[in-house]
Scaffold this active site. Structure first.
Site, PDB file in Angstrom:
ATOM      1  N   ASP A   3     -21.001 -45.613   0.181  1.00  0.00           N
ATOM      2  CA  ASP A   3     -20.828 -44.440  -0.952  1.00  0.00           C
ATOM      3  C   ASP A   3     -20.795 -45.480  -2.075  1.00  0.00           C
ATOM      4  O   ASP A   3     -20.643 -44.844  -3.323  1.00  0.00           O
ATOM      5  CB  ASP A   3     -19.834 -43.639  -0.639  1.00  0.00           C
ATOM      6  N   SER A   4     -20.551 -46.793  -1.866  1.00  0.00           N
ATOM      7  CA  SER A   4     -20.642 -47.740  -3.279  1.00  0.00           C
ATOM      8  C   SER A   4     -22.006 -47.695  -3.954  1.00  0.00           C
ATOM      9  O   SER A   4     -22.147 -48.103  -4.905  1.00  0.00           O
ATOM     10  CB  SER A   4     -20.320 -49.178  -2.536  1.00  0.00           C
ATOM     11  N   ASP A  49     -22.137 -43.835   5.282  1.00  0.00           N
ATOM     12  CA  ASP A  49     -20.579 -43.546   4.825  1.00  0.00           C
ATOM     13  C   ASP A  49     -20.504 -41.786   4.421  1.00  0.00           C
ATOM     14  O   ASP A  49     -21.188 -41.433   3.391  1.00  0.00           O
ATOM     15  CB  ASP A  49     -20.539 -44.323   3.587  1.00  0.00           C
ATOM     16  N   LYS A  79     -19.142 -43.602   8.633  1.00  0.00           N
ATOM     17  CA  LYS A  79     -17.936 -43.994   8.477  1.00  0.00           C
ATOM     18  C   LYS A  79     -17.235 -43.053   7.439  1.00  0.00           C
ATOM     19  O   LYS A  79     -17.673 -42.390   6.806  1.00  0.00           O
ATOM     20  CB  LYS A  79     -18.115 -45.445   7.488  1.00  0.00           C
ATOM     21  N   GLU A 103     -13.162 -42.391   5.131  1.00  0.00           N
ATOM     22  CA  GLU A 103     -11.736 -43.135   4.835  1.00  0.00           C
ATOM     23  C   GLU A 103     -10.470 -42.240   5.297  1.00  0.00           C
ATOM     24  O   GLU A 103     -10.595 -41.078   5.359  1.00  0.00           O
ATOM     25  CB  GLU A 103     -11.894 -43.328   3.336  1.00  0.00           C
ATOM     26  N   GLU A 159      -9.633 -52.569   4.020  1.00  0.00           N
ATOM     27  CA  GLU A 159     -10.219 -53.206   2.818  1.00  0.00           C
ATOM     28  C   GLU A 159      -8.849 -53.668   1.962  1.00  0.00           C
ATOM     29  O   GLU A 159      -8.053 -52.967   2.003  1.00  0.00           O
ATOM     30  CB  GLU A 159     -10.868 -52.079   1.907  1.00  0.00           C
TER      31      GLU A 159
HETATM   32  O1  KIV Z   1     -18.919 -47.953   0.352  1.00  0.00           O
HETATM   33  C1  KIV Z   1     -18.818 -49.090   0.621  1.00  0.00           C
HETATM   34  O2  KIV Z   1     -19.560 -49.933   0.286  1.00  0.00           O
HETATM   35  C2  KIV Z   1     -17.882 -49.421   1.561  1.00  0.00           C
HETATM   36  C3  KIV Z   1     -17.454 -50.970   1.705  1.00  0.00           C
HETATM   37  C4  KIV Z   1     -17.087 -51.552   0.691  1.00  0.00           C
HETATM   38  C5  KIV Z   1     -16.602 -51.230   3.157  1.00  0.00           C
HETATM   39  O3  KIV Z   1     -17.018 -48.781   2.038  1.00  0.00           O
END
Ligand code: KIV
Length: 279
Positions: A46-47, A85, A115, A117, A184
Site C-alpha cells: 500500500d506504499s 497488501d 499482507k 498490519e 519494519e
Molecule cells: O507497503 C509496503 O510497501 C510495505 C513494505 C514496506 C513492507 O508494507
C-alpha cells in the site's frame, strides 16, 4: 517463465537457510523486470499510495486502487509469487469484510496471498482468512497505517517492554496462521531474536541482517523516489537524475527540431505532395 513459488516453498526456504528476497511492485512493466531478475516475492504494497499515487500516507489507499495495481503486477509477472497488501479499513471493520476483501485479491487480481498490519488485535482476522483459504503475511514493528499512534515513522521495540510485546505478537501471529511476518524498523538484535523464536520466515525492512529475508520499496532501491529516504534504505542505483537528464534531452531535441531524425521517421515517395494532387 519462472516456476511460481508456493507458501510451502517460502516456508522451506527458512528451513534450508535460504534468504528470501521481496520487493514492491505496482505495475506490469516493473513486475516483469523484477520477476526476470529472480525476486522471490513481489509485494503490491500500500506504499503504492505514497510512491505512485501521490498521497501523503498509505491511509487513503482504497481496495479498488489495490486491485487495479495488483492485477497489473500479476499480468506482468504470471510466474511470480504475488502478495497484495490489505489497505487501511479493509480488514479492521470485521472478519466478514476481511474475507471479502482478502478474497478479492485472489479472485480479481490473481494474488497468491495478502499482507496485513498489526499484532494481537488482528489474530482473529488472520485465522478467519486462513480458514477461508487466503494465505496471510503479517506485518509488525513500524506499521505505516497506524504510524501516528506509534509516534510517527520511528524505530519500534527499543525498550524492553515494547520488545517483549513484539516477540509475543510474532508468536501469536504464527499461531494464528500467518506464513511469514514483515518486521519494519526494529533493532537488529530484536530482529534476530524474533527470527529465532518463530518457525515461519521473518522478512525485514530496517530490521537487520538476521531476518530470514529482506524487503525494500523498489523505487527506493532504484533511487527513483526523492521525497523521503528512510535511513535503512540502500539505493543500488540513482535513477532519478538519469530520468531527469533523459527527459530534459528529449525536450531540448523536440524544441530545436533534432528529434525525430531520419532514423526515427518513416519515409515515403519524395513526390507525395504531387501524387496527392496538392500544389
Ligand atoms: O507497503 C509496503 O510497501 C510495505 C513494505 C514496506 C513492507 O508494507
Amino acid at each position: 517463465m519462472q516456476k511460481r513459488k508456493t507458501v510451502l516453498d517460502i516456508l522451506t526456504m527458512k528451513k534450508a537457510g535460504e534468504k528470501i528476497t521481496m520487493l514492491t511492485a505496482y505495475d506490469a512493466a516493473m513486475s516483469a523486470l523484477l520477476a526476470s531478475a529472480d525476486v522471490d516475492v513481489l509485494l503490491v504494497g500500500d506504499s503504492l499510495g505514497m510512491v505512485v499515487l501521490g498521497y501523503d500516507s498509505t491511509v487513503p489507499v482504497t481496495m479498488d486502487e489495490m486491485i487495479h495495481h495488483a492485477s497489473a503486477v500479476r499480468r506482468g509477472a504470471p510466474g511470480a509469487f504475488v502478495v497484495g497488501d490489505m489497505p487501511f479499513g479493509s480488514y479492521q471493520t470485521g472478519i466478514r469484510d476481511a474475507i471479502i476483501n482478502g478474497g478479492r485479491f485472489l479472485k480479481e487480481a490473481g494474488c497468491d496471498a495478502v499482507k496485513l498490519e498489526g499484532g494481537l488485535e488482528v489474530c482473529d482476522v488472520v485465522t478467519a482468512l486462513v480458514q477461508a483459504g487466503v494465505s496471510v503475511m503479517g506485518h509488525i514493528g513500524l506499521t505505516p497505517q497506524t504510524a501516528t499512534q506509534l509516534g510517527g515513522y520511528k524505530v519500534q521495540g527499543r525498550d524492553v517492554e515494547s520488545a517483549k510485546k513484539m516477540v509475543v505478537e510474532a508468536q501469536a501471529l504464527e499461531k494464528a496462521g500467518v506464513f511469514a511476518i514483515v518486521m519494519e524498523c526494529i533493532p537488529d538484535e530484536l530482529g534476530r531474536i524474533i527470527s529465532e523464536e518463530i518457525a515461519i520466515p521473518t522478512i525485514g525492512i530496517g530490521a537487520g541482517v538476521h531476518c530470514d529475508g529482506q524487503v525494500l520499496v523498489t523505487h527506493d532501491l532504484l533511487g527513483m523516489f526523492e521525497k523521503f529516504i528512510p535511513g535503512f534504505v540502500k539505493s543500488y542505483c540513482k535513477l532519478a537524475p538519469i530520468i531527469k537528464e533523459a527527459v530534459a534531452d528529449y525536450s531540448r531535441e523536440v524544441r530545436n527540431g533534432e528529434f525525430p531524425d531520419k532514423e526515427h521517421s518513416f519515409s515515403s515517395q519524395s513526390n507525395l505532395r504531387e501524387l496527392l494532387g496538392l500544389s
